[in-house]
Design a protein around this motif. Structure first.
Motif, PDB file in Angstrom:
ATOM      1  N   LEU A 151       0.957  -0.969  -0.032  1.00  0.00           N
ATOM      2  CA  LEU A 151       0.137   0.163  -0.230  1.00  0.00           C
ATOM      3  C   LEU A 151       0.893   1.746   0.603  1.00  0.00           C
ATOM      4  N   ARG A 152       1.706   1.197   0.261  1.00  0.00           N
ATOM      5  CA  ARG A 152       3.176   1.991   0.917  1.00  0.00           C
ATOM      6  C   ARG A 152       3.446   2.850  -0.823  1.00  0.00           C
ATOM      7  N   LEU A 154       2.164   2.123  -3.668  1.00  0.00           N
ATOM      8  CA  LEU A 154       1.356   2.136  -4.256  1.00  0.00           C
ATOM      9  C   LEU A 154       0.306   3.538  -4.210  1.00  0.00           C
ATOM     10  N   THR A 155       1.049   4.152  -2.753  1.00  0.00           N
ATOM     11  CA  THR A 155       0.397   5.494  -2.249  1.00  0.00           C
ATOM     12  C   THR A 155       1.840   6.567  -3.341  1.00  0.00           C
ATOM     13  N   GLN A 158       1.690   6.988  -6.459  1.00  0.00           N
ATOM     14  CA  GLN A 158       0.537   7.806  -7.224  1.00  0.00           C
ATOM     15  C   GLN A 158       1.027   9.190  -7.189  1.00  0.00           C
ATOM     16  N   ASN A 234      -5.857   2.741  -8.034  1.00  0.00           N
ATOM     17  CA  ASN A 234      -6.725   3.272  -6.453  1.00  0.00           C
ATOM     18  C   ASN A 234      -7.792   1.614  -6.961  1.00  0.00           C
ATOM     19  N   LYS A 237      -5.843  -0.837  -4.728  1.00  0.00           N
ATOM     20  CA  LYS A 237      -5.925  -0.604  -3.379  1.00  0.00           C
ATOM     21  C   LYS A 237      -7.714  -1.110  -3.195  1.00  0.00           C
ATOM     22  N   GLU A 238      -8.664  -0.492  -4.267  1.00  0.00           N
ATOM     23  CA  GLU A 238      -9.985  -2.023  -3.401  1.00  0.00           C
ATOM     24  C   GLU A 238     -10.038  -3.214  -3.245  1.00  0.00           C
ATOM     25  N   LEU A 240      -7.356  -4.663  -2.988  1.00  0.00           N
ATOM     26  CA  LEU A 240      -6.457  -5.784  -1.477  1.00  0.00           C
ATOM     27  C   LEU A 240      -7.129  -5.180  -0.342  1.00  0.00           C
ATOM     28  N   ALA A 241      -7.832  -4.170  -0.401  1.00  0.00           N
ATOM     29  CA  ALA A 241      -8.572  -3.763   0.747  1.00  0.00           C
ATOM     30  C   ALA A 241      -9.674  -4.733   1.131  1.00  0.00           C
ATOM     31  N   GLY A 246     -12.566  -3.426  -7.507  1.00  0.00           N
ATOM     32  CA  GLY A 246     -11.839  -2.810  -8.003  1.00  0.00           C
ATOM     33  C   GLY A 246     -12.824  -2.135  -9.046  1.00  0.00           C
TER      34      GLY A 246
END
Length: 518
Positions: A151-152, A154-155, A158, A234, A237-238, A240-241, A246
């Motif tokens: 996640l780090r 990915l952010t 972006q 994004n 991320k969806e 993975l969460a 997604g």
């Protein structure tokens, strides 16, 4: 020259893009006779845009007997099997708008994939594969820490994307500064490593390489960055969460049906079985030199073509030409080819992917209707099977132990056989017999019985430039010559190999075209 000039606005929902620092020459009058070569997504969409602008004399010239190009949908056993275009991601807003307008309610969620590795008798979830890669590469063993690192990264990706390109709409971003072009030099993998994003390698393999867009250690960084936008990330991320799929979807009735529906509802004129032998643009010799770019004064294009069973070709005059087939493969048809065109369009490389519709029984399967053979892809095994999709299972959201055991329906006919689309990748033009031999051998290892190859299609795919050409700004150089020689160049070879990309590129051109006479 014109008594009434009209500069159109971009209020129609199909137009999306940004303003260029220059205007693109195009058809000069709404009465102009316009030829669009190719009835694939790029050609159909461009005809639709121009019709919305008020152009009424548009003819689409198609070599085959069908609409859709690489959107090639096969109906079998109560479902659609895609041999080309497959899915919509979060970035496909323009395609989603088209779908909702012309085939409303046709989208269906696209489930996650299973991953097969060498020497494994059963597949694993993609998240397990990605986590294992991070653990091995970065030495992280705690599962929560692995997820946090992904996640780090990915952010951070972006953030980097926005720092380099800013906020923009459409496929091709405004040309970055020299300083920012330096930041994206080399391959996509080199960009990933330079910026400490190694945790994202499995994700970008899945989003880029597995989709046929080149190995990340070979393809130019810009291509990876064009495709993997912050909005697309994004979606990762969806997933993975655990927030659904997604925003990944397919069209239940198929992409080919979308383009056919547009043609029928908008009454677009398509002439099928057209063999184009030569095009002639009366361009004076001054435009064939390496002098600074000028605009041709010619407002005519002559096309030599043979339609259907005609014995002899005929020449037909048009006022403007829009060309969607691959440019490098088309240069020999352009009688008066400008040096600039040869320089820009002769440098692309391509690969080949083959899609086969296959029936089998009793084949070993995972818990999802989509499979990736990762080692075949990352170890660059030419002609090998790299993916498989059970379209009926996808549309009906069949997953879990019931799907893996084969207890769920596989079609509307009640037959227990499973029908899948199997993909193979090749760097060079493959032999059909050799590909089928490789396919049979692969499926034999999975205990496939009663194998029947029902459809078989090889595509010349993903025309792209070397990293050095990309760093020299070749995609923006192509944009700068649009319309200068009474012709627009559209389609995947001037943008990117996806329906999203070609329609967004079309919109960028039309958004920035010169005023026309009413």
């Amino acid at each position: 020259m014109f008594s009434h000039l009209v500069l159109f606005s971009s209020i129609f929902l199909l137009i999306d893009g940004y303003k260029l620092p220059y205007q693109i020459p195009g058809p000069r009058s709404l009465d102009d006779k316009i030829a669009i070569v190719g009835a694939g997504p790029a050609g159909i969409h461009m005809a639709l845009l121009l019709k919305e602008k008020g152009f009424a004399n548009i003819e689409i010239l198609e070599k085959s007997d069908r609409i859709g190009g690489k959107s090639n949908s096969i109906q079998d056993r109560g479902t659609v099997h895609e041999l080309g275009t497959v899915y919509l991601s979060k970035d496909y807003q323009m395609i989603k708008d088209l779908s909702e307008k012309y085939v409303p309610g046709d989208t269906s969620p696209f489930p996650p994939a299973s991953v097969w590795l060498d020497n494994m008798t059963a597949p694993i979830p993609f998240t397990t594969y990605a986590g294992g890669f991070v653990a091995k590469t970065l030495g992280i063993t705690d599962q929560q820490a692995i997820m946090m690192e992904i996640l780090r990264a990915l952010t951070r990706y972006q953030e980097l994307h926005r720092e380099i390109f800013g906020e923009y709409t459409g496929e091709l971003m405004p040309q970055p500064s020299k300083e920012n072009m330096e930041k994206i030099r080399g391959t996509f993998l080199e960009f990933i490593i330079r910026n400490g994003l190694q945790a994202l390698v499995p994700l970008f393999q899945a989003s880029t390489t597995f989709q046929g867009y080149g190995h990340i250690d070979e393809v130019a960084a810009l291509y990876g960055l064009m495709w993997n936008t912050p909005n697309f990330i994004n979606g990762f991320k969806e997933r993975l969460a655990g927030k659904g799929f997604g925003d990944m979807n397919i069209l239940k009735s198929g992409f080919q049906n979308l383009w056919e529906t547009i043609v029928n509802k908008e009454n677009l004129r398509v002439t099928f079985n057209v063999d184009i032998l030569k095009i002639y643009r009366p361009i004076t010799s001054v435009y064939k030199t390496n002098q600074p770019l000028k605009e041709s004064k010619c407002r005519q294009v002559w096309i030599a073509k043979r339609t259907g069973n005609e014995a002899l070709p005929t020449w037909e005059k048009y006022n403007f030409l829009i060309w969607s087939p691959e440019m490098k493969d088309s240069l020999h048809l352009w009688k008066e080819t400008v040096d600039k065109e040869i320089d820009l369009f002769s440098k692309t490389m391509e690969s080949y992917f083959t899609a086969s519709v296959v029936d089998t029984r009793n084949m070993v399967r995972g818990q999802t209707p989509i499979d990736y053979w990762v080692d075949n892809v990352v170890k660059k095994r030419d002609h090998s099977v790299w993916a498989q999709r059970d379209s009926y299972g996808v549309i009906n959201r069949h997953m879990g132990p019931g799907y893996q055991s084969g207890s769920l329906p596989t079609g509307d006919d009640g037959d227990e056989k499973r029908t899948t689309v199997v993909y193979q990748m090749s760097r060079n033009i493959p032999s059909e017999s050799y590909l089928k031999k490789k396919l049979r051998k692969h499926l034999d290892t999975l205990n496939a019985q009663d194998l029947n190859i029902k459809q078989f299609k090889t595509w010349r795919y993903f025309p792209h430039y070397q990293p050095k050409d990309i760093e020299d700004g070749i995609l923006w150089k192509i944009l700068e010559i649009q319309g200068r020689f009474n012709m627009w160049y559209i389609g995947s070879s001037v943008s990117f190999e996806s329906v999203k990309s070609v329609v967004e590129y079309n919109s960028l051109i039309v958004e920035n075209m010169e005023p026309v006479a009413r």
